[in-house]
Design a protein around this motif. Structure first.
Motif, PDB file in Angstrom:
ATOM      1  N   CYS A   1      -8.103   1.551   2.049  1.00 59.33           N
ATOM      2  CA  CYS A   1      -7.527   2.565   1.171  1.00 59.33           C
ATOM      3  C   CYS A   1      -8.438   3.773   1.022  1.00 59.33           C
TER       4      CYS A   1
ATOM      5  N   LEU B   1      -3.277   4.180  -2.067  1.00 57.89           N
ATOM      6  CA  LEU B   1      -3.222   5.166  -0.989  1.00 57.89           C
ATOM      7  C   LEU B   1      -3.937   4.601   0.234  1.00 57.89           C
TER       8      LEU B   1
ATOM      9  N   GLU C   1       0.737   9.467   6.541  1.00 55.13           N
ATOM     10  CA  GLU C   1       1.647  10.097   5.578  1.00 55.13           C
ATOM     11  C   GLU C   1       3.009   9.410   5.583  1.00 55.13           C
TER      12      GLU C   1
ATOM     13  N   ASN D   1       2.907   6.109   3.818  1.00 53.80           N
ATOM     14  CA  ASN D   1       2.943   6.312   2.365  1.00 53.80           C
ATOM     15  C   ASN D   1       4.362   6.519   1.856  1.00 53.80           C
TER      16      ASN D   1
END
Length: 407
Positions: A265, A278, A313, A316
């Motif tokens: 992360c 994240l 991205e 996520n």
């Protein structure tokens, strides 16, 4: 007049040909290249292998081919981005987008006759390297290397040195596969390491430094992701590690026996199952099974509905979709207490396993700060137990990286 030209024969031939083209994408989902080759030599061989004449359907391999190459831009599956989208949320076995291997696969999905021998050679080379490097029930450690990171006294030297300096990490070098992206990186790899695999990419130069989110950077990240899918399809578990990660302790005791996919992360919130973490795709531990293979196919396909974004991205975004759980893959996020980096450092020298030069842009900045990290680790290792109790050891990095990244 020959029997092939009779009306009945022409009808039968056309029917068989249509069936071949309709079924081919679905057959590719379930059968290996060897199995498909056997199929092509049997019932469909009179139609799939004829390349003479003016048959435009048999000879087309361009991007316009609706079946053999890419889903067209008008595909409703690619253009739907709502929660109902079967591409983003569904993992049904009937979904050809999720179950077909990527159209851009460097090894398994080329269709031209000129590249098939090269494809099989690459696949054989990959299998050989993986077999030679594997341990712990078909597990390998994988990193990638290009010319910019392969220079003398550069990133690859720091990376390999960390294994030699770490606690219980030196032997992992016997199980590390370095995937090289250009000839210079290949030459350097074979001079310093024994498990090197060359990933060829026609028409793309991966040799120079690739800055974050540039077109070449994105191509390199997606190329890497597709290779990892192939590794899973070959039956190998893996730990993928960026080469700007320093290995100081054995990470395997911190992997869950229950997880399919574990990822480091940038920011860890304390809950290893929270999708609000994240993730950073620079360090992942993945087990080979149907769930992870389907997930990597799904992940790669999402590139088509989120153009211009990198794989991290997109991860996520898709991990938060309402039907993401339908994939059935057990995802776990790794604590920065053990798997730290410049975004969120591991403060405990007694527990740290890796330190990653994330949240940092520029090779020079990374090398400067990772050199400090190596020096700090050497200092820590030289201390007595009493000194470690009396003195608070801290990382001096990030310094150069601190102002290089805005994220």
């Amino acid at each position: 007049m020959g029997t092939f030209n009779s009306p009945r024969s022409r009808y039968a031939s056309a029917s068989a040909l249509c069936a071949a083209f309709i079924l081919l994408p679905y057959l590719a989902t379930y059968y290996s290249p060897d199995a498909l080759r056997l199929l092509s030599q049997s019932a469909f061989s009179p139609y799939l292998n004829r390349t003479s004449g003016n048959n435009s359907h048999l000879n087309r391999t361009s991007d316009d081919s609706p079946h053999l190459n890419r889903i067209s831009g008008n595909s409703s599956h690619l253009n739907r981005t709502s929660d109902d989208s079967p591409l983003v949320n569904g993992t049904s076995g009937n979904n050809p987008l999720l179950n077909r291997t990527s159209d851009k696969s460097p090894l398994l999905n080329r269709t031209s006759s000129n590249s098939s021998s090269q494809t099989q050679e690459e696949l054989g080379n990959l299998q050989g390297v993986l077999k030679s490097a594997s341990f712990r029930n078909k597990t390998v450690i994988i990193t990638t290397l290009n010319q910019a990171w392969a220079a003398n006294n550069s990133m690859i030297d720091l990376f390999l040195e960390s294994f030699r300096l770490g606690e219980g990490t030196r032997d992992f070098l016997d199980h590390l596969v370095i995937v090289v992206l250009d000839q210079v990186a290949h030459d350097r790899c074979i001079s310093v390491h024994k498990h090197c695999f060359t990933l060829r990419t026609e028409g793309v130069d991966f040799s120079g430094e690739k800055f974050f989110m540039t077109d070449d950077y994105l191509k390199m990240m997606w190329k890497r992701l597709d290779l990892l899918r192939i590794v899973l399809e070959l039956g190998y578990n893996f730990v993928f590690t960026d080469a700007d990660i320093m290995w100081f302790r054995d990470p395997f005791p911190h992997f869950s026996t229950d997880a399919d996919f574990e990822i480091a992360c940038d920011k860890f919130n304390g809950n290893p199952t929270s999708l609000a973490n994240l993730p950073n795709n620079g360090f992942v531990h993945v087990r080979s099974n149907e769930r992870t293979i389907n997930f990597y196919k799904f992940w790669n396909k999402c590139r088509e509905i989120y153009p211009g974004e990198n794989e991290q991205e997109i991860l996520n975004k898709v991990k938060l979709k309402s039907n993401f759980r339908k994939i059935g893959m057990k995802m776990r996020f790794l604590s920065t207490k053990f798997f730290g980096g410049f975004c969120q450092a591991s403060r405990d020298f007694d527990k740290v396993c890796i330190m990653h030069a994330n949240c940092c842009v520029g090779l020079v900045n990374k090398i400067r700060d990772l050199t400090l990290i190596i020096e700090d680790w050497k200092h820590y290792k030289s201390m007595t137990d009493l000194e470690k109790q009396l003195q608070k050891v801290r990382w001096r990095a990030p310094r150069a990286c601190r102002h290089s990244f805005r994220g």
